[in-house]
Write a protein that holds these residues in place. Sequence first.
Motif, short mmCIF file in Angstrom:
data_model
loop_
_atom_site.label_atom_id
_atom_site.label_comp_id
_atom_site.label_asym_id
_atom_site.label_seq_id
_atom_site.Cartn_x
_atom_site.Cartn_y
_atom_site.Cartn_z
N LEU A 39 0.88 -1.04 0.13
CA LEU A 39 -0.07 0.04 -0.23
C LEU A 39 0.81 1.26 0.03
O LEU A 39 1.44 1.52 0.81
CB LEU A 39 -0.82 -0.01 1.42
CG LEU A 39 -1.84 -1.03 1.26
CD1 LEU A 39 -2.87 -0.89 2.79
CD2 LEU A 39 -2.76 -1.08 0.05
N LYS A 47 -4.34 5.27 4.16
CA LYS A 47 -3.83 3.88 4.41
C LYS A 47 -3.95 3.27 5.84
O LYS A 47 -4.46 2.07 5.90
CB LYS A 47 -2.16 3.97 4.22
CG LYS A 47 -1.94 4.49 2.92
CD LYS A 47 -0.47 4.22 2.56
CE LYS A 47 0.54 5.26 3.39
NZ LYS A 47 0.15 6.59 3.12
N LEU A 194 -0.54 -7.82 3.31
CA LEU A 194 -0.85 -6.54 2.80
C LEU A 194 -0.07 -5.45 3.86
O LEU A 194 -0.17 -5.68 4.91
CB LEU A 194 -2.64 -6.35 3.11
CG LEU A 194 -2.96 -4.87 2.52
CD1 LEU A 194 -2.92 -4.94 0.89
CD2 LEU A 194 -4.34 -4.45 3.06
N VAL A 196 1.66 -1.85 4.29
CA VAL A 196 1.92 -0.17 4.33
C VAL A 196 3.46 0.12 3.93
O VAL A 196 4.24 -0.25 5.05
CB VAL A 196 1.15 0.70 5.20
CG1 VAL A 196 1.78 1.95 4.84
CG2 VAL A 196 -0.19 0.41 5.29
N LEU A 211 -0.66 -1.05 -4.59
CA LEU A 211 -2.13 -0.25 -4.47
C LEU A 211 -1.88 1.15 -4.02
O LEU A 211 -1.09 1.32 -3.10
CB LEU A 211 -3.21 -0.79 -3.72
CG LEU A 211 -3.63 -2.35 -3.80
CD1 LEU A 211 -4.62 -2.53 -2.96
CD2 LEU A 211 -4.34 -2.13 -5.34
N TRP A 212 -2.34 2.23 -4.69
CA TRP A 212 -2.00 3.43 -4.46
C TRP A 212 -3.28 4.03 -3.66
O TRP A 212 -4.48 3.80 -4.18
CB TRP A 212 -2.11 4.36 -5.69
CG TRP A 212 -1.85 5.87 -5.59
CD1 TRP A 212 -2.64 6.88 -5.37
CD2 TRP A 212 -0.51 6.41 -4.98
NE1 TRP A 212 -2.34 7.92 -4.79
CE2 TRP A 212 -0.99 7.90 -4.64
CE3 TRP A 212 0.80 6.16 -4.76
CZ2 TRP A 212 0.13 8.73 -4.34
CZ3 TRP A 212 1.47 6.95 -4.49
CH2 TRP A 212 1.32 8.43 -4.29
N VAL A 213 -3.00 4.52 -2.39
CA VAL A 213 -4.30 4.83 -1.52
C VAL A 213 -4.02 6.34 -1.42
O VAL A 213 -3.31 6.89 -0.76
CB VAL A 213 -4.20 3.97 -0.09
CG1 VAL A 213 -5.51 4.41 0.54
CG2 VAL A 213 -4.17 2.60 -0.31
N VAL A 217 -8.57 4.00 -4.40
CA VAL A 217 -7.66 3.06 -4.29
C VAL A 217 -7.40 2.77 -5.93
O VAL A 217 -8.36 2.38 -6.79
CB VAL A 217 -7.65 2.00 -3.60
CG1 VAL A 217 -6.59 0.68 -3.88
CG2 VAL A 217 -7.64 2.05 -1.97
N GLU A 219 -4.95 0.42 -8.82
CA GLU A 219 -3.69 -0.48 -8.94
C GLU A 219 -2.81 0.04 -9.64
O GLU A 219 -2.79 0.77 -10.61
CB GLU A 219 -4.46 -1.89 -9.73
CG GLU A 219 -3.50 -3.10 -9.88
CD GLU A 219 -3.66 -3.98 -8.77
OE1 GLU A 219 -2.87 -4.93 -8.52
OE2 GLU A 219 -4.79 -4.12 -8.47
#
Length: 239
Positions: A39, A47, A194, A196, A211-213, A217, A219
């Motif tokens: 993330l 995040k 998962l 960060v 994933l860009w948060v 979100v 991909e």
Amino acid sequence: MAEPVAIRVDGLAFRYPGRAEDVLRNVSFTVGTTDWVGLLGPNGGGKTTLLRLLLGQLAPTGGRLEVLGGAPATTRRRVGYVPQHAGIDSGVPASVLDVVLLGRLSAASWGPRFSAGDHELARSALDETRTADLADRAWSTLSGGQRQRVLIARALASQADLLLLDEPTTGIDIHREKELLRLLERLNERLPILMVSHDIALVSHHMDRALWVDRQVSELEVGGLDSDSLEPFFHGESR
């Protein structure tokens, strides 16, 4: 046949009480049972809030969220969580084994009474994270890298089926970081992860997906990640 899914998020939204705007909105993604997902995103992008939703500590204000086939509040015991900061007072005279045994506590526990089975699972987790030699050491004497591996052992002692990690490499030297990443690679052979991170190179070289948060979100293509391609999104925060 569709690939098994560890996390399913569909149209998720969340807003803190009293706030005018959503922290997260229209968030949709899945995490497979063999994935290691990074993330990425700016500070304040949501995040940590997303992790808290996955842990059942917060409830969505919209959309759907499933973790390990159920609502997060019902599957929490099957999720191993490694926070950025341990929250364990260094002044408390706890041994490493004591800390790992905390992974055996549940909402139904009546005080810290641990069975022989609990001790066996805790020592097995120490073996798996290669920290068995630290079992009798005081928590306060550990380095940053050692603490992170012990916290992962605590998560594994709960017999987790999913690992969530919040910036586990922050504040540790490059040698300990490599040790930690090798451990996570081994664990990913049997667990979805998962994680960060603010380290683009780490995500690009070690993880299957990214994933860009940032409220929403998206991909990312892991193979094409670099500071130049993400600079417009990070606004100078990338490493």
